[in-house]
Every structure is written in structure tokens, then in C-alpha cells.
Design an enzyme around this catalytic site. Structure first.
Site: not given
Length: 435
Positions: A12-13, A235-236, A257, A293, A301, A396
Site C-alpha cells: 500500500a505504500s 501478499d500475506t 502496513t 488482522n 507510518q 518491515g
């Protein structure tokens, strides 16, 4: 001869193109291209610039071929739940982002047709206001669905633009809230009940499937030819494939994120206890990713952008603070506030002493995230009836030693931090398995 593979991992970033190859039995990687991605606010709605995303996908492939003229295959993973509606093979704009508030108005109507208890029993997917089921119903109410002829999740759309083959990939499809947990296919009863066009929801395709080659015009544009493969496009799902677990399948935390805390299970758990704990049963590569989640680094961020300092400086500031009050990171108010700093401050002020400094506010964020991880871990043990001693952290967030220490404290588990591009590694591993 060395075989090179290209993973395109879009979050998303930011997005990144990572070339991978095996060297003496070890997977080596090199990032060859990175580009920013962000939500755009237009006329009060939040959307993605899908054309810019595709342009960057092609730019990165060109960079990869410039450095590695022979590439065996490529694949793309992105975040889940968002999609592109198509008419005459053109996108219907805008391409909304999951943080847009348009679903709020239709959620009660969806649940009046199919109570959430029933949805969860069928799909095993936790309630999130942004699940594709609500987004699609909002599109139906707005007349966008009647106009559309097709529907592709974002990574499927980007892969189709490269190779001309449309495929619906299993792991990402499960995030829609429309896939039956037992059959692993779109649930026709849910589609019929909500009046969603069944022709748009065909059979799903497993990760590891070769879709085809780059279309000739794309190959000419990027300066090379290669196979296009379906990885686990959520992606997960790719990240979990990329986490090296020494001892079987311990719980994992994919920390980006979003923070996703979960464990691999052989079968879904769709019990009322699981539903009440708000755990989800997403598709994995041959297993169920049973997870929760959690708001994640999004909050960090946003505050980092507002303060205009680096993430490392935020950590150093937090170390100077003794303020450890906790707020609920999963509250809806933190999903997309205009001013995250002010929102957190307000939340803490409502229940007690306010943070006196930025250092206090940052420290409170770290403690609140780690506390939430601990709560979710204990809930997972209770619902599954299993017990574990470890937590693998990748993504991250694994680079943040302070957050890792706090996570070990609040979970009471041994934390194994893996500051690796787990998603890209998982993407690459799936490609390599099929050659």
C-alpha cells in the site's frame, strides 16, 4: 547456468521488483526497482492510480531485463480485497481503495440478507468493513456492477495486462469473503443471495500455475521475454511461504502496513468461538492461514509522515519516554483519520492522562501494538486448543528491535525476528517450484 526469477511485490505504500536466484543452495535476491504507492483522495473518496501502478510494473521489468537479460519467469503479489471492474477490457474508474468509506452504508443491508454468523460459517472470513463482498455490493447499489463485464483482483489485473490471460487466484479470492471455506471455490449461494453476477466469479486457479508469456507488445516495451506465473497473489500468503520456520509451523506475524498474526492449519475453523474472536481463515498454499488482522505499522507510518522524522528517530525518541499507556489500535477511528497524531492523542485523553510529548505518543503506539499482538496470540491458543512457544516476525516491522522486545514481553513468547523481504521470497519460491 544461473536461472533468474522476478518477484514484483506491491504494498500500500511502495512496490519493489526483486530478482532472485539460487546460489550454492541459498536463495539470493537483488532489488532492481522501487516505486512509491499511495492512496489518493479525490472528491471525498479514496482511490488507487491503477494506470500509474501498471506503468511502474513495466518500468521495473525493463530495469530487471537491463541487468538480467535472461529471466525465467515473473509474478506479482499485492495487498488483498481491492479489485478492478472491467468494461470492454478497460477499467471502470475510480478503482477504489479498501480504506474508502463507501461500504459503511451497505454493510447492514448485506447482513440483513446474509447474517454475518451465516457468512462466517460458510467462508470463515473475519468481518472487516472493507472486505470485497461489501465493496462489490456497494458497486451493485451504485450501478457500477451492472455496467461491468468482468472483475479482477488488482494483482490478477496487472498480470493479465502483461500476458493477456485472466485468472482468479485462490489465496487472494479467499480475502473477498465470497469463497466457501470447505470447497475452496466461490460460493454460489452467497453470490445468488446478494445478486452478484456469477459469470464474474469462475473457477479459481492455484498458485504455481503458468499463465503464459509476455504479450509481444509488452515484451518489446520492456526489452525481454519471460513466462508469467501466478504466485500466491495475496501478499500475506506469499509472505507466509517466505518465512523460514525451523520447527514446524509456529505462529507468524507478518508485520507491515497491516500486522497479520496467525498460524498454518490443515482445516478451517468456522466455529462461533472463532467468529467472536474475529479470526479469519484465508487460503494458503496447501493449508489455511488462520490469522487475525491487526492495524499494524500504518499508524506508525502516518505519524512518521506528520512528524517528518525517520523511523529510526522515532525509535530513539520512544526510548526516552516512560509513558506506556495502551490504546486499542484496531478501533475504526485509526483506519483513515485526517490527523493520526491528533486522533491517538484524543483517544488517550478520553481515558486518562494524555501524552505530554511526541516521544510519549510514539512509545504508546509501540506498547499498544505489542499489547494487541499478545492478546491475539492468547486468543489464538484458546480457540485452536494449541500451544506454541515461538513467534516468527517477518516484514518491515521485524527491523524494529524495540517493537520486537515489547512483543516478546507482551506475548511471553520467544520472538524470532526475520528482517527479510518475506513476501518477495515467497513469491520467488512459488515460481521456482514449478520450473
Amino acid at each position: 547456468m544461473q536461472k533468474n526469477y522476478l518477484a514484483i511485490d506491491i504494498g500500500a505504500s511502495s512496490g519493489r521488483h526483486i530478482v532472485g536466484w539460487m546460489e550454492n543452495g541459498v536463495l539470493r535476491t537483488e532489488e532492481v526497482y522501487r516505486f512509491p504507492n499511495s492512496v489518493q483522495r479525490v472528491n471525498g473518496h479514496l482511490k488507487w492510480d491503477i494506470d500509474s501502478l501498471f506503468a511502474n510494473v513495466k518500468n521495473g521489468i525493463r530495469e530487471a531485463f537491463a541487468k538480467y537479460p535472461a529471466i525465467e519467469s515473473l509474478s506479482i503479489d499485492t495487498w488483498a480485497v481491492d479489485y478492478v471492474l472491467l468494461k470492454n477490457d478497460q477499467p471502470i474508474y475510480p478503482v477504489y481503495t479498501y480504506r474508502d468509506s463507501r461500504t459503511q452504508a451497505v454493510i447492514p443491508e448485506v447482513h440483513s440478507i446474509l447474517p454475518f454468523e451465516q457468512l462466517y460459517q460458510r467462508t470463515g472470513i473475519q468481518f472487516q468493513p472493507f472486505n470485497s463482498i461489501y465493496q462489490l455490493y456497494a458497486d451493485k447499489k451504485a450501478g457500477r456492477l451492472a455496467e461491468a463485464e468482468d472483475f479482477l483482483m488488482i494483482p490478477e489485473y496487472l498480470l493479465w495486462k502483461l500476458c493477456g490471460v485472466k485468472a482468479r487466484e485462490y489465496t487472494n479470492a479467499t480475502s473477498t469473503g465470497l469463497v466457501n471455506a470447505q470447497t475452496g471455490e466461490y460460493d454460489p449461494e452467497i453470490l445468488q443471495a446478494l445478486g452478484l453476477p456469477e459469470t464474474m466469479f469462475p473457477k479459481l486457479t492455484a498458485p504455481g500455475t503458468v499463465l503464459g508469456s509476455l504479450m509481444p507488445n509488452i515484451a518489446a516495451e520492456v526489452g525481454g521475454q519471460t513466462k508469467v506465473v501466478l504466485c500466491a497473489t495475496h501478499d500475506t500468503a506469499s509472505a507466509v511461504e517466505g518465512i523460514p520456520m525451523e520447527q514446524g509451523d509456529a505462529p507468524f506475524l507478518s508485520s507491515g502496513t497491516w500486522s497479520l498474526l496467525g498460524v498454518k492449519l490443515a482445516k478451517p475453523i468456522t466455529s462461533p468461538e472463532s467468529r467472536r474472536a474475529n479470526f479469519t481463515n484465508e487460503g494458503g498454499v496447501g493449508y489455511i492461514r488462520y490469522l487475525k488482522n491487526i492495524m499494524g505499522l500504518w499508524i506508525i507510518q502516518c505519524v512518521q509522515k506528520q512528524l517528518g522524522i525517520s523511523f529510526a528517530e522515532m525509535v530513539e525518541l520512544a526510548k526516552t519516554s516512560t509513558y506506556t499507556r495502551i490504546f486499542d489500535v484496531n478501533e475504526a477511528r485509526f483506519s483513515a483519520p485526517q490527523d493520526m497524531h491528533a486522533e491517538i492523542r484524543a483517544a488517550l485523553t478520553e481515558t486518562g492522562e494524555a501524552p505530554a510529548t511526541d516521544a510519549d505518543l510514539i512509545n504508546s503506539i509501540y506498547h499498544s501494538l505489542a499489547y494487541c499482538y499478545g492478546e491475539a496470540y492468547r486468543e489464538m491458543e484458546a480457540v485452536t486448543g494449541q500451544h506454541w512457544d515461538k513467534l516468527y516476525i517477518a516484514g518491515g516491522g521485524a527491523k524494529n528491535a524495540t517493537l520486537n522486545e515489547l512483543t516478546a514481553h507482551y506475548t511471553g513468547k520467544q520472538v524470532v525476528a526475520l528482517p527479510i523481504e518475506a513476501t518477495a521470497i515467497g513469491n520467488l519460491k512459488i515460481q521456482m517450484n514449478i520450473q
